[in-house]
Write a protein that holds these residues in place. Sequence first.
Motif, PDB file in Angstrom:
ATOM      1  N   VAL A  57       0.812  -1.225   0.000  1.00  8.09           N
ATOM      2  CA  VAL A  57       0.000   0.000   0.000  1.00  8.09           C
ATOM      3  C   VAL A  57       0.841   1.270   0.000  1.00  8.09           C
ATOM      4  O   VAL A  57       0.319   2.345  -0.267  1.00  8.09           O
ATOM      5  N   PRO A  62       4.958   5.329   6.753  1.00 12.99           N
ATOM      6  CA  PRO A  62       5.388   6.139   7.902  1.00 12.99           C
ATOM      7  C   PRO A  62       5.768   5.216   9.066  1.00 12.99           C
ATOM      8  O   PRO A  62       5.077   4.232   9.326  1.00 12.99           O
ATOM      9  N   ARG A  64       5.625   5.520  12.260  1.00 16.32           N
ATOM     10  CA  ARG A  64       4.632   5.375  13.316  1.00 16.32           C
ATOM     11  C   ARG A  64       3.609   4.308  12.955  1.00 16.32           C
ATOM     12  O   ARG A  64       3.237   3.470  13.778  1.00 16.32           O
ATOM     13  N   GLU A  65       3.147   4.340  11.705  1.00 14.93           N
ATOM     14  CA  GLU A  65       2.113   3.394  11.281  1.00 14.93           C
ATOM     15  C   GLU A  65       2.684   1.992  11.105  1.00 14.93           C
ATOM     16  O   GLU A  65       2.001   1.004  11.350  1.00 14.93           O
ATOM     17  N   LEU A  69       1.299  -1.311  12.853  1.00 18.94           N
ATOM     18  CA  LEU A  69       0.993  -2.527  12.094  1.00 18.94           C
ATOM     19  C   LEU A  69       1.725  -3.739  12.679  1.00 18.94           C
ATOM     20  O   LEU A  69       1.115  -4.768  12.975  1.00 18.94           O
TER      21      LEU A  69
ATOM     22  N   ARG B  75      -6.331  -3.351  14.112  1.00 21.42           N
ATOM     23  CA  ARG B  75      -5.018  -2.716  14.233  1.00 21.42           C
ATOM     24  C   ARG B  75      -4.281  -2.773  12.885  1.00 21.42           C
ATOM     25  O   ARG B  75      -3.663  -1.804  12.457  1.00 21.42           O
ATOM     26  N   ILE B  76      -4.379  -3.930  12.248  1.00 24.69           N
ATOM     27  CA  ILE B  76      -3.720  -4.089  10.948  1.00 24.69           C
ATOM     28  C   ILE B  76      -4.370  -3.175   9.914  1.00 24.69           C
ATOM     29  O   ILE B  76      -3.690  -2.421   9.218  1.00 24.69           O
ATOM     30  N   MET B  78      -6.244  -0.464  10.220  1.00 25.48           N
ATOM     31  CA  MET B  78      -6.117   0.980  10.428  1.00 25.48           C
ATOM     32  C   MET B  78      -4.714   1.458  10.068  1.00 25.48           C
ATOM     33  O   MET B  78      -4.539   2.534   9.501  1.00 25.48           O
ATOM     34  N   ALA B  79      -3.703   0.623  10.365  1.00 21.76           N
ATOM     35  CA  ALA B  79      -2.332   1.033  10.047  1.00 21.76           C
ATOM     36  C   ALA B  79      -2.121   1.082   8.541  1.00 21.76           C
ATOM     37  O   ALA B  79      -1.531   2.041   8.023  1.00 21.76           O
ATOM     38  N   VAL B  80      -2.620   0.078   7.806  1.00 21.74           N
ATOM     39  CA  VAL B  80      -2.383   0.098   6.359  1.00 21.74           C
ATOM     40  C   VAL B  80      -3.211   1.183   5.676  1.00 21.74           C
ATOM     41  O   VAL B  80      -2.749   1.788   4.706  1.00 21.74           O
ATOM     42  N   ALA B  82      -3.860   4.071   7.034  1.00 22.98           N
ATOM     43  CA  ALA B  82      -3.084   5.287   7.310  1.00 22.98           C
ATOM     44  C   ALA B  82      -1.872   5.380   6.374  1.00 22.98           C
ATOM     45  O   ALA B  82      -1.542   6.448   5.853  1.00 22.98           O
ATOM     46  N   MET B  83      -1.229   4.245   6.135  1.00 21.73           N
ATOM     47  CA  MET B  83      -0.074   4.219   5.224  1.00 21.73           C
ATOM     48  C   MET B  83      -0.484   4.593   3.804  1.00 21.73           C
ATOM     49  O   MET B  83       0.212   5.353   3.121  1.00 21.73           O
ATOM     50  N   ALA B  84      -1.618   4.029   3.364  1.00 19.32           N
ATOM     51  CA  ALA B  84      -2.073   4.286   1.997  1.00 19.32           C
ATOM     52  C   ALA B  84      -2.428   5.763   1.828  1.00 19.32           C
ATOM     53  O   ALA B  84      -2.198   6.354   0.768  1.00 19.32           O
ATOM     54  N   ALA B  92      -1.881  11.083   7.994  1.00 18.09           N
ATOM     55  CA  ALA B  92      -2.892  10.273   8.675  1.00 18.09           C
ATOM     56  C   ALA B  92      -2.268   9.638   9.910  1.00 18.09           C
ATOM     57  O   ALA B  92      -1.096   9.314   9.918  1.00 18.09           O
ATOM     58  N   ARG B  93      -3.070   9.487  10.955  1.00 16.43           N
ATOM     59  CA  ARG B  93      -2.585   8.835  12.171  1.00 16.43           C
ATOM     60  C   ARG B  93      -3.624   7.832  12.638  1.00 16.43           C
ATOM     61  O   ARG B  93      -4.805   8.146  12.714  1.00 16.43           O
ATOM     62  N   SER B  94      -3.161   6.645  12.930  1.00 20.07           N
ATOM     63  CA  SER B  94      -4.104   5.616  13.367  1.00 20.07           C
ATOM     64  C   SER B  94      -4.157   5.541  14.894  1.00 20.07           C
ATOM     65  O   SER B  94      -3.181   5.839  15.573  1.00 20.07           O
ATOM     66  N   PHE B  95      -5.317   5.166  15.398  1.00 19.80           N
ATOM     67  CA  PHE B  95      -5.533   5.054  16.843  1.00 19.80           C
ATOM     68  C   PHE B  95      -6.323   3.796  17.160  1.00 19.80           C
ATOM     69  O   PHE B  95      -7.309   3.504  16.485  1.00 19.80           O
ATOM     70  N   THR B  96      -5.906   3.085  18.190  1.00 22.79           N
ATOM     71  CA  THR B  96      -6.701   1.950  18.649  1.00 22.79           C
ATOM     72  C   THR B  96      -7.975   2.480  19.310  1.00 22.79           C
ATOM     73  O   THR B  96      -8.084   3.678  19.596  1.00 22.79           O
TER      74      THR B  96
END
Lengths: 423, 423
Positions: A57, A62, A64-65, A69, B75-76, B78-80, B82-84, B92-96
């Motif tokens: 992707v 980043p 952080r991400e 992950l 978790r997986i 949201m992180a990808v 944010a990466m995309a 973009a920042r992901s949060f649990t």
Amino acid sequence: MSLVVQKYGGSSVADAESVKRVARRIVDTRKQGHDVCVVVSAMGDTTDDLIELAEKVSPLPPARELDMLLTAGERISMAVVAMAIAALGQEARSFTGSQAGVITDGVHGKARIIDVTPGRIRAALDEGHIAIVAGFQGVSQDTKDITTLGRGGSDTTAVALAAALEADVCEIYTDVDGIFTADPRIVPSAQQIARITSEEMLEMAASGAKVLHLRCVEYARRFNLPVHVRSSFSHREGTWVTDQPVEGAVVEQPIISGVAHDRSEAKITVVGVPDKPGKAAEIFQVVAAAEINLDMIVQNVSAAVSGLTDISFTLPKTDGQTAMNALNRAQEQIGFESLRYDDQIGKVSLIGAGMRSHPGVSAQMFAALAEAGINIEMISTSEIRLSLVTRAERLDDAVRAIHTAFGLDSADGEAVVYGGTGR
Amino acid sequence: MSLVVQKYGGSSVADAESVKRVARRIVDTRKQGHDVCVVVSAMGDTTDDLIELAEKVSPLPPARELDMLLTAGERISMAVVAMAIAALGQEARSFTGSQAGVITDGVHGKARIIDVTPGRIRAALDEGHIAIVAGFQGVSQDTKDITTLGRGGSDTTAVALAAALEADVCEIYTDVDGIFTADPRIVPSAQQIARITSEEMLEMAASGAKVLHLRCVEYARRFNLPVHVRSSFSHREGTWVTDQPVEGAVVEQPIISGVAHDRSEAKITVVGVPDKPGKAAEIFQVVAAAEINLDMIVQNVSAAVSGLTDISFTLPKTDGQTAMNALNRAQEQIGFESLRYDDQIGKVSLIGAGMRSHPGVSAQMFAALAEAGINIEMISTSEIRLSLVTRAERLDDAVRAIHTAFGLDSADGEAVVYGGTGR
């Protein structure tokens, strides 16, 4: 009753069957009357699979991400290990690095542990539970973002937790029987080491021995914590990393503990550097500014006529491109002629506390390599270590020649290595 | 500038390509000048895969650990995601769920949201970032353990966050174009509903309509939050769930909004209950103590001779075994004769706010079913809903007969449904 921290690596929890095997081992330890805190890595190839997903992707995810992950990997393994323990009738509770109080700095991808506040782990243990903790991960002190500790991070988690919990021992379970005098894949006659000092282990790890990560050993040394490296596939005694005498371990300490090797480094040569005070410093400032850790450094004797000299250093191959770019940008400022990059090098290191009192070690090492017709390109030494750079294709020969020259080969010529898996 | 909360389900982020598509849509929304907070479910089959893994290590995984395991899925994703988004040049920042401030009670597997304290989300939005939040998960108020919200939980996360952030709209992205007057797989002539009130939607969801989960609609209703259900595979306008007039939506409100059906229930009949005051209460206390939600209840007219009566009720099939066990254990105490279990039932429900002022609706519904030769086993009503239980094998016929009888079929006889994927 004592408190044992156990760490199981990815190969020990690769699939459901492995997880159940590990669970039985943990429960056995608990039934022997110990409090048990377990640190787990991600299952098998999970981390690699997640990195692959990230690359699909984004060309440059980043940091952080990426940490967010990757930490999913240990979350999965800790939960299933806890489930497998529960299926055996014991209470287990899993905790993320953050929940376990692993506080780090904010450097995503290679965060350093600043503090460990294991209040929840302590409470779980006090309630008679087995605590399962995600290795490799923590939470940053300032931003409360999730971080990862980088390569070998789960070992560091285990030792740091063991220190914070004042555990009696930290057991690092892996797929080999312990630490060997050399990599048995290169030296079939390598012997398992019964006990090694933390100082020697530190030099082994820094010199490329893969079983324990450098930071983990540093941590154990700082807190004077005994570490027991052993196989999760057998019940054999492994290698004790400790500065205390170990019952049953060899009493007489050999001069040389082992031979380590490292294929992960490259060499950069800065050609034609003006031989003036401060020029070397300028070069290394440029490299340091790129956050690259150098290993060995050699400055040639200056050619009096030209007033120029060459400076070579080694660094992780993975940092090679970054370092070359940084130096290229600084060429005009520093005033060197050109750069040479060489990733066909190998490093062999001889480690032993006995070196301190035996001055002939380096001569013996050079003689062994000369006899094997192996050329030495760079040399660096510490009080208890001697490292040499050779061509990469002669590295295995160098390891074998040195191992034999220092009498490390086992009597029967073939080491008994690797646990019950046939690997 | 407004604040939009978007929720993408598992089918919308099933693989790397889908994730990139969703990322483009999110970035488009951001570029239109909106603040964007995104809630994501786990990718495709991740949750099922994790459950399968759990079953491999334990016959009955502890609920706490199952929650820990399953939350790895979001978790997986949201992180990808944010990466995309980052790969498209937006921050973009992901949060649990825990980081996003989703505070729940401690009922693992079906926790309820108690409070939402989205300080970190607000801060991220204020810095111009797109916030990506893991759906379906929270953290328990008392023990700080990770919890999951149960089926449809990500929708609830989205609406709860939207309410807490005082968002202008919550967009629920799915793989269909919106809410239909009936399931288009059963009724090909079903029509998309442009706007539906939250009260009607609540009854639809409670009656088996799958697009929005009951708790999500309850939340939206309580906070008077407009919800826009639409396809992530097209740019068509979807269905607005709101009690406010919507621009462009049909002004004239039909009597009937739609026909919902439900195959997930079973019927338990308690046979030969002493017809004395308090006996029904005893039965339902036993069932309630097992934490089972009943749906429809019917008590037969007592046979005067025997002084006994039968009581039937419906409940989720998944709770069938538990309820039967609980009742069996209480047989002596309650004094009934026997239990009958029947999972070959189907429920069809007619929903419409217009029912309030049109008393003939039930008669018209019964007539339609009689004409189709379908037997009615149980009846229950609310102010704006009429539900009937039929044999499971006649359920589809019942849905079609009612849909036609109330003039819901589209003029051209075939609904334009499901987005651009050909699904």
